[in-house]
Write a protein that holds these residues in place. Structure first.
Motif, mmCIF file in Angstrom:
data_model
loop_
_atom_site.group_PDB
_atom_site.id
_atom_site.type_symbol
_atom_site.label_atom_id
_atom_site.label_comp_id
_atom_site.label_asym_id
_atom_site.label_seq_id
_atom_site.Cartn_x
_atom_site.Cartn_y
_atom_site.Cartn_z
ATOM 1 N N ARG A 784 0.413 -0.986 0.410
ATOM 2 C CA ARG A 784 -0.467 0.185 0.255
ATOM 3 C C ARG A 784 1.200 1.601 0.296
ATOM 4 O O ARG A 784 1.806 1.009 0.949
ATOM 5 C CB ARG A 784 -1.048 0.045 1.675
ATOM 6 N N GLN A 803 4.419 -0.431 -10.112
ATOM 7 C CA GLN A 803 2.576 -1.374 -9.624
ATOM 8 C C GLN A 803 1.967 -2.521 -9.919
ATOM 9 O O GLN A 803 1.084 -2.326 -10.760
ATOM 10 C CB GLN A 803 1.849 -0.098 -8.714
ATOM 11 N N SER A 808 -2.054 -4.959 -4.776
ATOM 12 C CA SER A 808 -1.288 -3.495 -4.396
ATOM 13 C C SER A 808 -1.973 -2.726 -4.604
ATOM 14 O O SER A 808 -2.386 -2.347 -5.225
ATOM 15 C CB SER A 808 0.490 -3.057 -5.403
ATOM 16 N N ARG A 809 -1.669 -1.237 -4.148
ATOM 17 C CA ARG A 809 -2.653 -0.653 -3.629
ATOM 18 C C ARG A 809 -1.958 0.576 -3.585
ATOM 19 O O ARG A 809 -0.980 1.764 -2.930
ATOM 20 C CB ARG A 809 -4.093 -0.706 -2.565
ATOM 21 N N THR A 811 -3.289 5.094 -3.111
ATOM 22 C CA THR A 811 -4.074 5.700 -2.609
ATOM 23 C C THR A 811 -3.882 7.083 -2.445
ATOM 24 O O THR A 811 -2.452 8.058 -1.939
ATOM 25 C CB THR A 811 -4.239 4.959 -0.754
ATOM 26 N N GLY A 835 -2.361 -3.343 -10.504
ATOM 27 C CA GLY A 835 -3.450 -3.513 -8.740
ATOM 28 C C GLY A 835 -4.749 -2.758 -8.763
ATOM 29 O O GLY A 835 -5.589 -2.472 -10.221
ATOM 30 N N ILE A 836 -4.607 -1.798 -7.752
ATOM 31 C CA ILE A 836 -5.693 -1.183 -7.449
ATOM 32 C C ILE A 836 -5.326 -0.027 -7.237
ATOM 33 O O ILE A 836 -4.662 0.818 -7.013
ATOM 34 C CB ILE A 836 -6.251 -1.310 -5.774
ATOM 35 N N ASP A 838 -6.928 3.565 -5.155
ATOM 36 C CA ASP A 838 -8.180 3.468 -4.233
ATOM 37 C C ASP A 838 -7.874 5.993 -4.445
ATOM 38 O O ASP A 838 -6.757 5.934 -3.990
ATOM 39 C CB ASP A 838 -7.413 3.429 -2.673
ATOM 40 N N GLN A 869 -11.427 1.792 -7.191
ATOM 41 C CA GLN A 869 -12.242 2.347 -5.857
ATOM 42 C C GLN A 869 -12.717 4.327 -5.429
ATOM 43 O O GLN A 869 -11.519 4.221 -5.113
ATOM 44 C CB GLN A 869 -11.634 1.901 -4.344
#
Length: 965
Positions: A784, A803, A808-809, A811, A835-836, A838, A869
């Motif tokens: 993260r 990434q 994996s994120r 933010t 990954g993500i 956020d 997200q």
């Protein structure tokens, strides 16, 4: 091979009756110094003793000849000097009683010996020459009956050669078989009683059976089978078997005699014992006599005129040396055997390369007393040991010295427990001292040191199967292995055997010097009263302690590193005691060090500590960086440094020194977070990962004045920080090329912190990077990554970004797009995405239609986020993310009217639904085709072709007919 192993007579006035005269002075003859030989041949067990018979009386004295066995079939002896006006050499031969001699007196010397009913006789040939070649009777030699008589079981004959020469003489002995072929010589062990070429349990059984008699187990040929012969058996035992019990009276005399070389048999063997020895002028007295030294004639032990009553002390005599009227130095010129020895009043007895045995009957100790009195032992070239005695007592300044600078060390055998060193007395030198524990147990003290044991000139080894009391009765004993600055010799003391009790004395180890213990031992008696002292004084070099584990106890017990470098190989368990590392010195812990809660550790200014085992500090407080906060610590690949303390500094919990973790582990388990305001160097060494773990720590103190906290990552490969870490605004992080720093916990890099180097920062935890931070190397995020203020939005720059891991994120926070109020990542090089993503709203005012947020810019971008997200939009508008070649943009767009299946994009499935349910919206589909609210889309999407529309329409129209049919 030429080895000086035997003494030979130089005789004057043999036939003219004049007095003996010789400038060569040496050892008095003695049967027990004999050596046994045999040859190959046809006899099973012929034993022969060859010797030199001193005539006339008073006794002659001898200097060592050289024996040359380089020719296996010749026994060649070279006498260094015949300094007489006229003399002769008499060769004595003695055979076992079952053999007989025949001598014919032929030129050069010749004799025959044979066994009754045995094979043909052997021919023994002698050749005697001198440098000048001058013989009084060159063509003849004389046979006679030798005196004194040979040992029991033997009978003898003598052969005399006459010469007039002042030059070296050479005697060659050859043994010829009946075919006139020379036979090879072999030197035998004296304890080989069964003559089978080895010394084993069968010979021990023979000694046991003969004990108390005259022969059968008489290894030293002194006419008795006693404990002296057992000790010879013990030394010569070739099987290595351990003797648990010996049927010998407890008070038996311990006397080791031995052989100096063992030759290999080259042909079939026959037992020819050829014992080369000097003989006394008369038989030894069975009753002990005290012989007093006066030194009136010379400084040689072997001069009979130096003793009162007249005559050199024999094996049953006590030698007492306390008269310095004519000098204080006494020298041996050959081997000597006596019953007991006393030295006092400043006399120094020097064995001068010979063997001195003071281990006669009665178990008398050797006593050396008064300052300046000493026994100086030199390596004995013609004997396995330089000195034998039952035990010794060094009293009131009396000393025992071994070896000399540049010479081989001396070997000493002590026969029984109970030797003592008094206050002010010293054992010093190089060599080996074996303390036999005859009759004692494994804890019996063989040496009680109230004085000093000192290594000098090289290596001194003391060894026992009992135990040593190295600190003496009252803890005054000193172990000194420190020659100061005067000599560059590396000294070493080996203590082979346990200690009787904790060491409360003083131990000193100096420059280039080493002390090694075979067994574990304790420094300091106990937690309250112990007062042991260990001083390491390496100066410009290293002082070293090796061997068994060390337990350290006692409030007054100290370990002090005074100078130079100190290396500790053993494991240490330290409680109550104090270890002090002086300023500008270094210490290397190779073993495990456990500093218990009651111990104290003082690290001086400018000092260095190396950790190569596991070192644990358990005290309440340890001043890790020293009094002026400039100490250095190095943790090697196998090292672990752990602090289980409340704090690492007397005031505060801050480290201002330097610590280098070269593949090892630093674990700080203090009561709270600690501050690294010095230098932390992390390195991968040979794939060994340097690691920092434990309580949270803070790099820097947040004040951008004075020294800044720094973490430097070097080497090739991975290092790790597994502790929670904060890099304050004044901190520095350097990751060198080919290095990788993996973080496995919550890590924050604050605004103002500086990052250097082209290496890789691998986030395997929760990494928060604040505004303005630049990471020149690669940032790889597999867990993260958060970009955040703290009070403003964060703009972070990295050299490369990856990434790609599934979970994996990244933010980020977003606010007002018009004023650039959002977090963003600038990648100087390439970015790889996966990954993500956020995204959080940072304010109550949400973005509006048309707002764009370029979250990532890069030289090139590959891949997409696997999952998004995103916060909901109350306006009814929707999010759209665009992946451009060099940017990723999040934007607010109107909802898609043609997204009839509500899957976030407009595609062919939406067309089918529209054609079926609401054909009027097909123009909207044409306009919105290819757009997506939360899915990747191209910047420009072309209108669908007429062919595509016709195909879709055809599919729609024909499909129902198929179902009807």
């Amino acid at each position: 091979m030429r080895i000086a192993i035997i003494a030979i007579a130089t005789l004057g006035g043999m036939f003219c009756g004049g007095p003996f005269s010789s400038s060569a002075v040496g050892q008095e003859a003695d049967w027990s110094t004999a050596f046994r030989f045999r040859t190959s041949g046809g006899f099973e067990n012929p034993g022969v003793i060859a010797a030199f018979n001193p005539q006339p009386e008073p006794p002659a004295y001898f200097i060592p000849p050289e024996i040359d066995l380089s020719e296996a079939t010749e026994l060649r002896m070279t006498i260094p000097d015949i300094a007489v006006s006229e003399g002769g050499a008499q060769i004595l031969m003695a055979l076992p009683d079952e053999f007989s001699f025949e001598a014919d007196g032929a030129p050069n010397g010749e004799a025959f010996f044979f066994q009754a009913n045995g094979p043909s006789p052997l021919n023994m040939q002698f050749t005697m020459t001198t440098g000048s070649g001058g013989f009084a009777a060159p063509g003849t030699w004389v046979a006679f009956n030798p005196q004194p008589e040979p040992p029991a079981g033997f009978h003898g004959i003598g052969f005399e050669f006459q010469f007039t020469s002042n030059s070296p003489a050479t005697l060659v002995i050859e043994i010829l078989d009946d075919g006139v072929e020379p036979l090879a010589f072999e030197l035998l062990q004296g304890a080989d009683f069964d003559s089978d070429s080895d010394v084993d349990s069968a010979d021990l059984a023979a000694w046991q059976a003969a004990y108390g008699g005259a022969s059968g187990g008489d290894a030293n040929l002194n006419g008795q089978t006693n404990g002296e012969d057992f000790l010879l058996w013990q030394q010569q035992n070739t099987t290595g078997q351990e003797i648990v019990a010996v049927p010998e009276p407890a008070g038996m005399a311990i006397l080791v005699g031995g052989l100096l070389l063992i030759l290999r048999i080259k042909r079939r063997t026959v037992f020819l014992v050829c014992m080369l020895l000097p003989l006394t002028w008369c038989a030894s007295s069975a009753q002990a006599v005290d012989k007093f030294w006066d030194g009136s004639a010379s400084d040689f032990w072997s001069n009979a005129s130096n003793w009162t009553p007249f005559g050199v002390p024999a094996q049953n005599d006590n030698a007492i040396l306390n008269n310095t009227t004519f000098g204080s130095a006494v020298f041996l010129a050959g081997n000597a055997r006596i019953r007991g020895l006393q030295i006092s009043n400043g006399i120094d007895v020097n064995t001068n390369g010979h063997q001195l045995s003071a281990a006669g009957g009665g178990g008398n100790p050797t006593i050396i007393s008064n300052p300046g009195s000493s026994l100086t032992l030199r390596h004995a070239a013609n004997a396995p040991t330089a000195f034998f005695t039952h035990r010794f007592e060094l009293v009131n300044g009396g000393d025992l010295f071994l070896g000399a600078l540049g010479q081989l060390g001396a070997e000493v055998e002590i026969g029984e427990p109970g030797s003592t060193i008094d206050v002010g007395s010293v054992i010093s030198g190089a060599g080996f001292i074996g303390f036999d524990n005859f009759g004692g147990g494994s804890t019996t003290s063989v040496l009680n040191n109230n004085g000093t044991v000192r290594a000098n000139f090289g290596t001194l080894t003391i060894s026992t199967d009992g135990a040593f009391d190295l600190d003496g009765t009252n803890g005054n004993g000193v172990v000194d292995v420190d020659d100061g600055t005067f000599l560059s010799t590396s000294l070493r003391l080996n203590v082979n055997g346990p200690l009787t009790d904790p060491f409360d004395g003083t131990m000193q180890i100096g420059r280039g010097d080493t002390v090694s213990f075979s067994d574990s031992w304790q420094l300091g008696a106990n937690a309250q009263a112990g007062s042991g002292l260990l001083e390491m004084n390496g100066l410009s070099d290293t002082a070293t302690l090796r061997g068994g584990d060390v337990t350290v106890r006692g409030n007054a017990t100290q370990i002090n590193v005074l100078s130079g470098n100190a290396v500790f190989f053993p494991d240490f368990d330290i409680d109550q005691a104090t270890m002090t590392i002086s300023p500008n010195t270094s210490v290397d812990f190779r073993g495990d060090m456990d500093f218990r809660s009651g111990s104290k550790f003082n690290l001086g200014s400018g000092s260095t500590m190396a950790i190569n085992g596991t070192t644990v500090f358990r005290q309440s407080t340890v001043n890790w960086d020293g009094p002026v906060e400039n100490s250095q610590t190095t943790i090697g690949p196998t090292g672990i440094l752990e602090f289980q303390t409340n704090s690492i500094e007397a005031i505060g919990n801050q480290f201002d020194g330097s610590v280098s973790v070269h593949g090892g582990v630093l674990s700080v388990q203090t009561s709270g977070a600690w501050v690294m305001n010095g230098n932390l160097n992390l390195n991968n060494v040979n794939d060994s990962i340097g690691r920092v773990s434990g309580q949270p720590f803070i790099v820097g103190n947040g004040v951008d004045t004075g020294p800044d906290g720094a973490v430097n990552v070097g080497g090739i490969g991975e290092t790790r920080i597994t502790a929670q870490t904060t890099f304050r605004s004044d901190a520095e992080l350097t990751i060198n090329a080919r290095a990788l720093l993996r973080i496995n916990n919550n890590v924050t890099i604050e605004t103002g912190a500086e990052v250097f180097g082209s290496g890789t920062l691998l986030n395997d935890g929760n990494l928060l990077i604040q505004n303005g931070v630049t990471i020149p190397g690669k940032l790889q995020n597999i867990d993260r990554l958060t970009l955040s203020g703290p009070t403003t939005f964060s703009e972070v720059t990295v050299g490369e970004y990856e990434q790609s891991a599934q979970f994996s994120r990244m933010t980020v926070d977003i606010g007002d797009a018009a004023t650039n109020m959002f977090d963003r990542l600038t990648v100087v090089g390439d970015a790889i995405l996966g990954g993500i993503l956020d995204v959080d709203l940072a304010s109550l005012t949400e973005p509006v239609l048309g707002d764009q947020f370029p979250l990532i810019t890069a030289n090139s971008i590959s891949g997409t986020f696997h999952s998004l997200q995103l916060p909901p939009l109350s306006s009814g508008d929707v999010w759209n993310i665009k992946y451009n070649p060099s940017s990723v943009i999040l934007e607010v767009v109107a909802p898609l009217l043609a997204d009839f299946d509500n899957d976030g994009d407009v595609d062919g499935l939406d067309f089918l639904a529209l054609q079926r349910d609401n054909p009027a919206l097909i123009p909207n589909w044409q306009t919105e085709y290819g757009n997506g609210s939360v899915v990747a889309a191209s910047a420009n999407v072309p209108e669908p072709s007429t062919v595509c529309l016709l195909l879709l329409t055809g599919l729609f129209l024909t499909s129902p007919r198929r179902r009807i049919l």
